[in-house]
Design a protein around this motif. Structure first.
Motif, PDB file in Angstrom:
ATOM      1  N   TYR A   1       0.835  -1.203   0.000  1.00 25.05           N
ATOM      2  CA  TYR A   1       0.000   0.000   0.000  1.00 25.05           C
ATOM      3  C   TYR A   1       0.871   1.254   0.000  1.00 25.05           C
ATOM      4  O   TYR A   1       0.636   2.188  -0.775  1.00 25.05           O
ATOM      5  N   LEU A   2       1.882   1.278   0.871  1.00 29.08           N
ATOM      6  CA  LEU A   2       2.786   2.430   0.922  1.00 29.08           C
ATOM      7  C   LEU A   2       3.555   2.579  -0.386  1.00 29.08           C
ATOM      8  O   LEU A   2       3.817   3.709  -0.833  1.00 29.08           O
ATOM      9  N   LEU A   3       3.888   1.450  -1.011  1.00 30.92           N
ATOM     10  CA  LEU A   3       4.584   1.486  -2.299  1.00 30.92           C
ATOM     11  C   LEU A   3       3.686   2.086  -3.381  1.00 30.92           C
ATOM     12  O   LEU A   3       4.144   2.878  -4.211  1.00 30.92           O
ATOM     13  N   VAL A   4       2.399   1.718  -3.367  1.00 30.76           N
ATOM     14  CA  VAL A   4       1.438   2.297  -4.318  1.00 30.76           C
ATOM     15  C   VAL A   4       1.331   3.808  -4.115  1.00 30.76           C
ATOM     16  O   VAL A   4       1.333   4.582  -5.086  1.00 30.76           O
ATOM     17  N   CYS A   5       1.238   4.242  -2.856  1.00 25.94           N
ATOM     18  CA  CYS A   5       1.169   5.678  -2.561  1.00 25.94           C
ATOM     19  C   CYS A   5       2.400   6.405  -3.092  1.00 25.94           C
ATOM     20  O   CYS A   5       2.292   7.488  -3.685  1.00 25.94           O
ATOM     21  N   LEU A   6       3.579   5.812  -2.884  1.00 26.55           N
ATOM     22  CA  LEU A   6       4.819   6.424  -3.339  1.00 26.55           C
ATOM     23  C   LEU A   6       4.883   6.477  -4.862  1.00 26.55           C
ATOM     24  O   LEU A   6       5.231   7.512  -5.449  1.00 26.55           O
ATOM     25  N   ILE A   7       4.520   5.373  -5.514  1.00 25.21           N
ATOM     26  CA  ILE A   7       4.570   5.316  -6.981  1.00 25.21           C
ATOM     27  C   ILE A   7       3.624   6.332  -7.591  1.00 25.21           C
ATOM     28  O   ILE A   7       4.007   7.137  -8.451  1.00 25.21           O
ATOM     29  N   PHE A   8       2.363   6.302  -7.155  1.00 29.16           N
ATOM     30  CA  PHE A   8       1.378   7.223  -7.732  1.00 29.16           C
ATOM     31  C   PHE A   8       1.685   8.681  -7.374  1.00 29.16           C
ATOM     32  O   PHE A   8       1.360   9.592  -8.129  1.00 29.16           O
ATOM     33  N   GLY A   9       2.321   8.888  -6.220  1.00 29.46           N
ATOM     34  CA  GLY A   9       2.708  10.242  -5.844  1.00 29.46           C
ATOM     35  C   GLY A   9       3.822  10.800  -6.707  1.00 29.46           C
ATOM     36  O   GLY A   9       3.899  12.010  -6.937  1.00 29.46           O
ATOM     37  N   THR A  10       4.705   9.916  -7.204  1.00 24.35           N
ATOM     38  CA  THR A  10       5.834  10.366  -8.031  1.00 24.35           C
ATOM     39  C   THR A  10       5.470  10.493  -9.506  1.00 24.35           C
ATOM     40  O   THR A  10       6.203  11.152 -10.255  1.00 24.35           O
ATOM     41  N   THR A  11       4.376   9.878  -9.943  1.00 27.65           N
ATOM     42  CA  THR A  11       4.036   9.944 -11.369  1.00 27.65           C
ATOM     43  C   THR A  11       3.719  11.367 -11.819  1.00 27.65           C
ATOM     44  O   THR A  11       3.984  11.730 -12.969  1.00 27.65           O
TER      45      THR A  11
END
Length: 301
Positions: free
Chosen positions: A6-16
């Motif tokens: 979940y935290l990885l998804v937040c980080l990925i989508f936040g950096t896009t």
């Protein structure tokens, strides 16, 4: 493992959002860049699902997939990519977080579903946040294009909300088809429409795009943003429920703002910061009831 992903998804989508901004600042044609991203990512994911016998090529010829692609990919990202030529990645992320709030508004006024007082308060609070965010620039002539960019993102979120509501019906119509395959198919349709739009509105210099400032963000968005991020998102949906993974929309804007300020020199005023927090607060309030219900169901299963 669920919390980590979940935290990885937040980080990925936040950096896009920053990756899109870097490409825009390198003068990459926005519609072509978005179209290439989703077409390539969609084809790779879809062929993988066909190879695993979880999808068939006939899915690409269904009108349901086309309509979903128009909402979730074409309308949403044509607006976002165009707007990020003029709007910072952090503000783009915050405005994109209004999607769930717009879904609630559509459910209330279009689908005639009853909304709670807390949800209505959340919508009003979110609207107030948008006004706070845009107000400082409304009276400044030089920043009118910034305001138009913000409005474009909000229009894109209307497309997203429509596509998200319709996609729920599509998933029910194709119960034997993997949601990942459906998502890949709609990305292909939306990506192709973006490429068609680009062919009529943009001049694409392929040689000029062969730079690290263009290729790097594009590869990141294709592989990490679309393929890894979306796959993890659907894994979380399967392991938890449809709402919990979607709460990335409340976390990622803060990540996008922080990354944009730390690594890209993006600035934000105190009034804009107040607007950001108000929008996020309104979005949480607007969806708090449904979040509580689904988490309660999860505990009782």
């Amino acid at each position: 493992m669920i919390i980590f992903n979940y935290l990885l998804v937040c980080l990925i989508f936040g950096t896009t959002f920053l990756a899109i901004k870097v490409g825009a600042d390198a003068h990459t044609p926005p519609f072509f860049s978005a179209g290439l991203r989703f077409t390539v990512a969609g084809i790779i994911l879809f062929l993988w699902m066909v190879w695993r016998k979880k999808a068939s090529l006939a899915l690409l010829f269904r009108k349901e997939v086309l309509l979903t692609g128009i909402g979730l990919t074409f309308g949403t990202f044509s607006a976002l990519y165009w707007a990020e030529q003029y709007v910072s990645s952090g503000i783009a992320a915050v405005l994109s977080a209004t999607g769930p709030m717009m879904i609630l508004i559509m459910q209330t006024f279009v689908m005639r579903l009853k909304a709670t007082a807390l949800s209505i308060f959340g919508c009003i609070l979110g609207f107030a946040g948008i006004v706070l965010l845009l107000l400082p620039s409304l009276t400044v002539t030089a920043n009118k294009v910034w305001v138009f960019g913000c409005i474009a993102i909000l229009i894109g979120e209307i497309f997203y909300s429509s596509g998200a509501l319709y996609s729920k019906q599509v998933i029910q119509r194709f119960p034997q088809t993997s949601p990942i395959a459906l998502n890949a198919a709609q990305m292909i349709m939306g990506g192709l429409l973006l490429l068609i739009l680009s062919s009529f509105t943009e001049q694409v210099d392929i040689k000029g795009m062969l730079t690290t400032k263009v290729i790097g963000p594009l590869l990141y968005l294709i592989v990490i943003g679309s393929m890894v991020g979306h796959s993890l998102f659907y894994w979380l949906v399967a392991k938890t429920n449809p709402v919990f993974p979607s709460t990335w929309l409340y976390v990622s804007p803060l990540i996008a703002l922080a990354i944009g300020m730390l690594f890209y020199g993006e600035k934000i005023t105190w009034l804009m910061a107040a607007g950001v927090l108000t929008i996020i607060g309104g979005t949480i309030c607007a969806n708090l009831d449904s979040l509580k219900q689904l988490f309660h169901r999860r505990k009782t299963v």
